[in-house]
Scaffold this motif. Structure first.
Motif, mmCIF file in Angstrom:
data_model
loop_
_atom_site.group_PDB
_atom_site.id
_atom_site.type_symbol
_atom_site.label_atom_id
_atom_site.label_comp_id
_atom_site.label_asym_id
_atom_site.label_seq_id
_atom_site.Cartn_x
_atom_site.Cartn_y
_atom_site.Cartn_z
ATOM 1 N N ALA A 56 0.821 -1.221 0.000
ATOM 2 C CA ALA A 56 0.000 0.000 0.000
ATOM 3 C C ALA A 56 0.851 1.265 0.000
ATOM 4 O O ALA A 56 0.382 2.332 -0.412
ATOM 5 N N ASP A 57 2.104 1.158 0.440
ATOM 6 C CA ASP A 57 3.006 2.314 0.474
ATOM 7 C C ASP A 57 3.815 2.455 -0.816
ATOM 8 O O ASP A 57 4.616 3.381 -0.937
ATOM 9 N N ARG A 58 3.613 1.526 -1.753
ATOM 10 C CA ARG A 58 4.377 1.551 -3.006
ATOM 11 C C ARG A 58 3.515 1.895 -4.208
ATOM 12 O O ARG A 58 3.844 1.552 -5.338
ATOM 13 N N LEU A 59 2.421 2.577 -3.991
ATOM 14 C CA LEU A 59 1.502 2.905 -5.078
ATOM 15 C C LEU A 59 1.843 4.257 -5.697
ATOM 16 O O LEU A 59 2.143 5.223 -4.991
ATOM 17 N N TRP A 60 1.758 4.317 -7.030
ATOM 18 C CA TRP A 60 2.050 5.524 -7.789
ATOM 19 C C TRP A 60 0.760 6.050 -8.413
ATOM 20 O O TRP A 60 -0.148 5.283 -8.720
ATOM 21 N N TYR A 61 0.729 7.342 -8.613
ATOM 22 C CA TYR A 61 -0.405 7.937 -9.315
ATOM 23 C C TYR A 61 0.111 8.672 -10.544
ATOM 24 O O TYR A 61 1.053 9.476 -10.454
ATOM 25 N N GLY A 62 -0.501 8.386 -11.688
ATOM 26 C CA GLY A 62 -0.110 9.049 -12.928
ATOM 27 C C GLY A 62 -0.910 10.331 -13.105
ATOM 28 O O GLY A 62 -2.089 10.279 -13.463
ATOM 29 N N ALA A 63 -0.296 11.449 -12.858
ATOM 30 C CA ALA A 63 -0.978 12.746 -12.927
ATOM 31 C C ALA A 63 -0.634 13.456 -14.223
ATOM 32 O O ALA A 63 0.522 13.446 -14.653
ATOM 33 N N ALA A 64 -1.636 14.099 -14.823
ATOM 34 C CA ALA A 64 -1.404 14.858 -16.048
ATOM 35 C C ALA A 64 -1.496 16.357 -15.821
ATOM 36 O O ALA A 64 -1.059 17.127 -16.671
ATOM 37 N N GLY A 65 -2.053 16.773 -14.686
ATOM 38 C CA GLY A 65 -2.240 18.196 -14.444
ATOM 39 C C GLY A 65 -1.962 18.561 -13.000
ATOM 40 O O GLY A 65 -1.713 17.707 -12.142
ATOM 41 N N LEU A 66 -2.030 19.856 -12.702
ATOM 42 C CA LEU A 66 -1.721 20.354 -11.368
ATOM 43 C C LEU A 66 -2.691 19.816 -10.319
ATOM 44 O O LEU A 66 -2.280 19.448 -9.212
ATOM 45 N N ARG A 67 -3.975 19.784 -10.654
ATOM 46 C CA ARG A 67 -4.960 19.316 -9.673
ATOM 47 C C ARG A 67 -4.669 17.883 -9.244
ATOM 48 O O ARG A 67 -4.665 17.567 -8.039
ATOM 49 N N SER A 68 -4.442 17.000 -10.208
ATOM 50 C CA SER A 68 -4.196 15.601 -9.861
ATOM 51 C C SER A 68 -2.834 15.421 -9.200
ATOM 52 O O SER A 68 -2.675 14.559 -8.327
ATOM 53 N N ALA A 69 -1.848 16.237 -9.570
ATOM 54 C CA ALA A 69 -0.538 16.156 -8.914
ATOM 55 C C ALA A 69 -0.663 16.542 -7.445
ATOM 56 O O ALA A 69 -0.082 15.899 -6.562
ATOM 57 N N ARG A 70 -1.425 17.601 -7.181
ATOM 58 C CA ARG A 70 -1.620 18.016 -5.785
ATOM 59 C C ARG A 70 -2.395 16.956 -5.006
ATOM 60 O O ARG A 70 -2.077 16.672 -3.835
ATOM 61 N N TRP A 71 -3.424 16.385 -5.638
ATOM 62 C CA TRP A 71 -4.192 15.351 -4.947
ATOM 63 C C TRP A 71 -3.291 14.174 -4.585
ATOM 64 O O TRP A 71 -3.366 13.644 -3.461
ATOM 65 N N ALA A 72 -2.449 13.745 -5.510
ATOM 66 C CA ALA A 72 -1.528 12.635 -5.232
ATOM 67 C C ALA A 72 -0.612 12.981 -4.065
ATOM 68 O O ALA A 72 -0.347 12.137 -3.199
ATOM 69 N N GLY A 73 -0.125 14.206 -4.029
ATOM 70 C CA GLY A 73 0.744 14.610 -2.939
ATOM 71 C C GLY A 73 0.018 14.660 -1.608
ATOM 72 O O GLY A 73 0.509 14.155 -0.588
ATOM 73 N N GLU A 74 -1.144 15.266 -1.597
ATOM 74 C CA GLU A 74 -1.917 15.378 -0.358
ATOM 75 C C GLU A 74 -2.271 14.018 0.220
ATOM 76 O O GLU A 74 -2.375 13.861 1.445
ATOM 77 N N ASN A 75 -2.425 13.029 -0.646
ATOM 78 C CA ASN A 75 -2.825 11.697 -0.201
ATOM 79 C C ASN A 75 -1.661 10.720 -0.087
ATOM 80 O O ASN A 75 -1.875 9.523 0.133
ATOM 81 N N GLY A 76 -0.441 11.210 -0.237
ATOM 82 C CA GLY A 76 0.733 10.416 0.059
ATOM 83 C C GLY A 76 1.120 9.376 -0.965
ATOM 84 O O GLY A 76 1.862 8.438 -0.651
ATOM 85 N N PHE A 77 0.664 9.521 -2.212
ATOM 86 C CA PHE A 77 1.083 8.600 -3.261
ATOM 87 C C PHE A 77 2.419 9.051 -3.856
ATOM 88 O O PHE A 77 2.826 10.207 -3.709
ATOM 89 N N ARG A 78 3.081 8.162 -4.556
ATOM 90 C CA ARG A 78 4.212 8.541 -5.394
ATOM 91 C C ARG A 78 3.666 9.093 -6.710
ATOM 92 O O ARG A 78 2.535 8.793 -7.080
ATOM 93 N N LEU A 79 4.483 9.863 -7.427
ATOM 94 C CA LEU A 79 3.996 10.529 -8.636
ATOM 95 C C LEU A 79 4.706 10.016 -9.883
ATOM 96 O O LEU A 79 5.938 10.001 -9.958
ATOM 97 N N LEU A 80 3.901 9.592 -10.860
ATOM 98 C CA LEU A 80 4.395 9.291 -12.202
ATOM 99 C C LEU A 80 4.037 10.470 -13.102
ATOM 100 O O LEU A 80 2.869 10.832 -13.214
ATOM 101 N N THR A 81 5.024 11.064 -13.727
ATOM 102 C CA THR A 81 4.763 12.138 -14.684
ATOM 103 C C THR A 81 5.315 11.703 -16.027
ATOM 104 O O THR A 81 6.491 11.333 -16.138
ATOM 105 N N SER A 82 4.482 11.712 -17.048
ATOM 106 C CA SER A 82 4.834 11.071 -18.301
ATOM 107 C C SER A 82 5.172 12.078 -19.384
ATOM 108 O O SER A 82 5.390 13.264 -19.120
#
Length: 346
Positions: A179-205
């Motif tokens: 559960a601590d090794r999950l990544w979120y693929g964000a395409a914009g600022l809103r989703s990048a912030r959400w991933a950060g606020e919720n403690g996910f790792r970030l994939l930026t493509s």
């Protein structure tokens, strides 16, 4: 301004796993051999792109399971699995099973919202309930809750027996740490912030939304990474992986170099142009010697924000091409970026 990272700490590669529809077994075996080669070359991770109703990997969990039994060290991830096509409960069971088989090497990445090309298979997937399905962020939070081992029956805090069978209160098997090794693929600022606020790792493509008023891909990407870390509990230590198409040509033949250049040229017109209502931007594909690519990356604002990458392999090339590209990435480009192969550590 965030200081540039000094050296690349983790190096991975991403494949779509294309196959001939008349011989899918051969294509999947080729993908598995590519992962084998990645481990031999010292790559830290191998990532599988998720594709539905295409001639690419439709079941990365199954491919990761197969790869886990052929490899010992390399991490195995998805970039990304669209959760709109998944049942979080069942996916949690599958991911946990594979992680147990792999010895804790699974690092899956996800997206939320309507999946790409959803209209092609939505009615096949949800013939009666498509309009009722919640495809947003909550779907990923549910998946993480299951993987974390939270009770699936909130009122029950201990296993129970029903006749001779025993039932757990959580998804089984439980894979500690997944559960601590999950990544979120964000395409914009809103989703990048959400991933950060919720403690996910970030994939930026190599495809993101342009939101800073320019069509400069790198500056938009850098802003998203900074926005993610600004709200992440780990701050500047929060993990971000950048995915770009890079094609080093150090050991390539003249025929291969020409083929690679044709591939890059065929996609060049989309670069520097905002596409659609979200003003989507595409990164330029990088082709050239490792020294030339390293110089361009060091000057790239997005790359300056990260210390790990998952370089995407070009589509539609041959197995020998991929072997050459991976060999040059591991042998020349990675070291030029400060990376040390895992096989060379300690």
């Amino acid at each position: 301004m965030t200081p540039a990272r000094d050296a690349l700490k983790r190096l991975g590669f991403l494949t779509m796993g294309l196959f001939d529809p008349e011989d899918p077994a051969a294509g999947h075996e080729s993908t598995l051999r590519l992962i084998d080669l990645g481990e031999e070359l010292g790559f830290d991770s191998a990532w599988l792109r998720h594709r539905h109703v295409q001639f690419g990997i439709s079941s990365p969990v199954a491919v990761m399971a197969a790869a886990s039994q052929r490899t010992r060290r390399i991490e195995l991830g998805t970039a990304v699995t669209p959760l709109g096509a998944e049942n979080p409960f069942r996916l949690a069971e599958d991911l946990a099973t594979v992680d147990v088989l792999a010895g804790g090497r699974i690092t899956p990445g996800f997206s939320t919202g309507a999946p790409m090309n959803f209209d092609r298979y939505r009615d096949a997937l949800y013939p009666d309930t498509a309009e009722q399905e919640e495809l947003g962020y909550d779907r990923l939070l549910r998946l993480r809750s299951f993987l974390r081992g939270d009770p699936i029956e909130p009122a029950r805090d201990a296993p129970r027996r029903d006749g001779i069978e025993e039932f757990s209160t959580r998804v089984e098997p439980h894979a500690p740490g997944l559960a601590d090794r999950l990544w979120y693929g964000a395409a914009g600022l809103r989703s990048a912030r959400w991933a950060g606020e919720n403690g996910f790792r970030l994939l930026t493509s190599s495809v993101i939304a342009g939101e800073n008023g320019t069509t400069d891909f790198a500056s938009n990407q850098a802003e998203q990474v900074r926005a993610f870390r600004a709200v992440h509990p780990d701050g500047e230590r929060a993990r971000v992986s950048q995915g770009l198409v890079v094609i080093p040509t150090d050991s390539a033949t003249a025929t291969q170099r020409a083929r690679y250049r044709d591939y890059v040229d065929s996609r060049a017109a989309r670069v520097g142009v905002a596409h659609g209502p979200r003003k989507m931007l595409f990164a330029a594909d990088l082709v050239g010697t490792s020294a030339e690519i390293a110089e361009r990356l060091h000057a790239d604002a997005g790359f300056q924000e990260v210390d790990e990458v998952a370089f995407a392999l070009p589509f539609t090339l041959e197995a020998d091409d991929y072997a050459q590209i991976l060999g040059d990435i591991a042998g020349s480009l990675g070291p030029a970026l400060g990376w040390v192969p895992r096989s060379a550590e300690r």
